[in-house]
Design a protein around this motif. Structure first.
Motif, PDB file in Angstrom:
ATOM      1  N   GLU A   1       0.786  -1.155  -0.040  1.00  0.00           N
ATOM      2  CA  GLU A   1      -0.052   0.234   0.070  1.00  0.00           C
ATOM      3  C   GLU A   1       0.591   1.352  -0.064  1.00  0.00           C
ATOM      4  O   GLU A   1       0.478   1.937  -0.521  1.00  0.00           O
ATOM      5  N   LYS A   2       1.972   1.173   0.992  1.00  0.00           N
ATOM      6  CA  LYS A   2       3.012   2.644   1.033  1.00  0.00           C
ATOM      7  C   LYS A   2       2.960   2.718  -0.543  1.00  0.00           C
ATOM      8  O   LYS A   2       3.899   3.966  -0.755  1.00  0.00           O
ATOM      9  N   TYR A   3       3.825   2.200  -1.654  1.00  0.00           N
ATOM     10  CA  TYR A   3       4.921   2.274  -2.520  1.00  0.00           C
ATOM     11  C   TYR A   3       3.555   1.695  -3.366  1.00  0.00           C
ATOM     12  O   TYR A   3       4.212   2.593  -4.638  1.00  0.00           O
ATOM     13  N   ALA A   4       2.178   1.359  -3.438  1.00  0.00           N
ATOM     14  CA  ALA A   4       1.383   0.817  -4.218  1.00  0.00           C
ATOM     15  C   ALA A   4       3.109  -0.120  -5.839  1.00  0.00           C
ATOM     16  O   ALA A   4       2.457   0.147  -6.389  1.00  0.00           O
ATOM     17  N   ILE A   5       2.869  -0.519  -4.918  1.00  0.00           N
ATOM     18  CA  ILE A   5       3.695  -2.107  -5.425  1.00  0.00           C
ATOM     19  C   ILE A   5       3.044  -3.570  -5.062  1.00  0.00           C
ATOM     20  O   ILE A   5       2.431  -3.908  -3.967  1.00  0.00           O
ATOM     21  N   PRO A   6       2.671  -4.609  -6.146  1.00  0.00           N
ATOM     22  CA  PRO A   6       2.013  -5.645  -5.768  1.00  0.00           C
ATOM     23  C   PRO A   6       3.211  -6.080  -4.902  1.00  0.00           C
ATOM     24  O   PRO A   6       4.712  -6.250  -5.122  1.00  0.00           O
ATOM     25  N   VAL A   7       2.834  -7.311  -3.790  1.00  0.00           N
ATOM     26  CA  VAL A   7       3.844  -7.755  -3.163  1.00  0.00           C
ATOM     27  C   VAL A   7       3.578  -9.295  -3.333  1.00  0.00           C
ATOM     28  O   VAL A   7       2.407  -9.925  -3.254  1.00  0.00           O
ATOM     29  N   LEU A   8       4.553  -9.983  -3.735  1.00  0.00           N
ATOM     30  CA  LEU A   8       4.658 -11.659  -3.833  1.00  0.00           C
ATOM     31  C   LEU A   8       5.615 -12.413  -2.726  1.00  0.00           C
ATOM     32  O   LEU A   8       6.786 -12.038  -2.673  1.00  0.00           O
ATOM     33  N   MET A   9       5.121 -13.255  -2.304  1.00  0.00           N
ATOM     34  CA  MET A   9       5.373 -14.014  -0.875  1.00  0.00           C
ATOM     35  C   MET A   9       5.392 -15.646  -1.238  1.00  0.00           C
ATOM     36  O   MET A   9       5.026 -15.709  -1.194  1.00  0.00           O
ATOM     37  N   ALA A  10       6.716 -16.045  -1.423  1.00  0.00           N
ATOM     38  CA  ALA A  10       6.995 -17.926  -2.661  1.00  0.00           C
ATOM     39  C   ALA A  10       7.559 -18.308  -1.193  1.00  0.00           C
ATOM     40  O   ALA A  10       9.424 -17.574  -0.543  1.00  0.00           O
ATOM     41  N   ASN A  11       7.058 -18.537  -0.246  1.00  0.00           N
ATOM     42  CA  ASN A  11       7.533 -19.560   0.748  1.00  0.00           C
ATOM     43  C   ASN A  11       7.338 -21.305   0.414  1.00  0.00           C
ATOM     44  O   ASN A  11       6.852 -21.311  -0.060  1.00  0.00           O
ATOM     45  N   CYS A  12       8.692 -22.088   1.099  1.00  0.00           N
ATOM     46  CA  CYS A  12       8.745 -23.580   0.917  1.00  0.00           C
ATOM     47  C   CYS A  12       7.377 -23.650   2.450  1.00  0.00           C
ATOM     48  O   CYS A  12       7.247 -22.950   3.070  1.00  0.00           O
ATOM     49  N   ILE A  13       7.669 -25.398   2.265  1.00  0.00           N
ATOM     50  CA  ILE A  13       6.916 -26.030   3.583  1.00  0.00           C
ATOM     51  C   ILE A  13       7.622 -26.919   4.369  1.00  0.00           C
ATOM     52  O   ILE A  13       8.141 -27.533   2.670  1.00  0.00           O
ATOM     53  N   GLY A  14       7.901 -27.813   5.547  1.00  0.00           N
ATOM     54  CA  GLY A  14       8.473 -28.707   5.089  1.00  0.00           C
ATOM     55  C   GLY A  14       9.580 -28.556   6.819  1.00  0.00           C
ATOM     56  O   GLY A  14       9.599 -27.010   6.233  1.00  0.00           O
ATOM     57  N   GLU A  15      10.355 -29.513   6.821  1.00  0.00           N
ATOM     58  CA  GLU A  15      11.629 -29.396   7.969  1.00  0.00           C
ATOM     59  C   GLU A  15      12.164 -28.664   7.337  1.00  0.00           C
ATOM     60  O   GLU A  15      12.520 -28.582   6.077  1.00  0.00           O
TER      61      GLU A  15
END
Length: 253
Positions: A183-197
């Motif tokens: 919202e502050k910088y008017a840019i989409p943010v995408l977060m790619a996270n993994c799963i597991g140990e």
């Protein structure tokens, strides 16, 4: 532009097996008309700092030729995570494969204190241009630091891409921080996270996309491998879940 993020459960320390998994994700992203796909932090090895010294390599490692070939053949930009060697140590890096172009590397500039015994800081921000749009990558800890997002905005970033390996606590911090950045910088943010140990914690997924208004556009769960594709014009989301036990992603030993 259609930009994809992949949520995977990496095989610990198994680069070749993880390359196979990446290629299957890329094929799915291509089938969903993606122009680019990005993976979690250290996606080719798993987030395993104690193994990094033995696993570290460089962007022109010939094991990555398959990724370059599919990038060129399918006209898709690909960002993967791997530890890389420097003259003095090892960095947490993203290697970027582009159609018919040389490979690029971006190394995490701000390390968490727990990482300091294993890694050294990168010193330069990478801008990835896809379909004339500027993607600014951030790797895990630094993506939660306000000054990194501020710099991304000053560099003309149009998409903020967080490649992470986050526990429940880290994801909760991200869910507060990332929409504020968007919202502050008017840019989409995408977060790619993994799963597991991972190392000494469990990574909990919930890979997500926020629009430039800071609204959650789409999210994966905490159990399954999958892909989110975000259209930067329409802000529409396409998701494809892939059960972790799917034969598609079974490691053939």
């Amino acid at each position: 532009m259609n930009i994809a993020i992949a949520q995977i459960k990496p095989f610990k320390g198994a680069i070749s097996a993880n390359i196979e998994k990446h290629i299957k994700c890329i094929e799915i992203a291509v089938s969903l008309n993606s122009n680019a796909i990005f993976f979690p932090e250290l996606s080719l090895t798993g987030y395993e700092p104690e193994l990094a010294k033995d696993l570290a390599t460089h962007q022109n490692d010939n094991r990555f030729d398959q990724l370059q070939e599919i990038s060129t053949l399918k006209n898709i930009t690909i960002g993967v995570g791997v530890p890389t060697k420097t003259e003095n140590g090892i960095q947490i890096s993203m290697i970027v494969f582009r159609p018919d172009q040389e490979r690029l590397s971006y190394s995490k500039q701000q390390l968490h204190e727990d990482e300091l015994p294993y890694f050294e800081n990168g010193n330069k921000q990478l801008i990835i241009e896809v379909e004339n749009q500027k993607i600014i990558p951030a790797i895990c800890y630094e993506s939660l630091q306000t000054q990194h997002a501020e710099k991304a905005s000053k560099l003309g970033g149009e998409i903020y891409l967080a490649s992470v390996a986050k526990s429940q606590n880290g994801v909760e911090k991200g869910f507060k921080h990332y929409p504020e950045v968007a919202e502050k910088y008017a840019i989409p943010v995408l977060m790619a996270n993994c799963i597991g140990e991972c190392d000494n914690f469990v990574s909990v997924g919930f890979s997500s996309v926020w629009t430039k208004e800071g609204q959650l556009a789409g999210q994966l769960d905490n159990k399954n491998e999958g892909i989110i594709v975000f259209n930067t014009v329409t802000e529409e989301i396409t998701k494809q879940m892939i059960p972790t036990q799917s034969n598609m992603f079974e490691h053939q030993r």
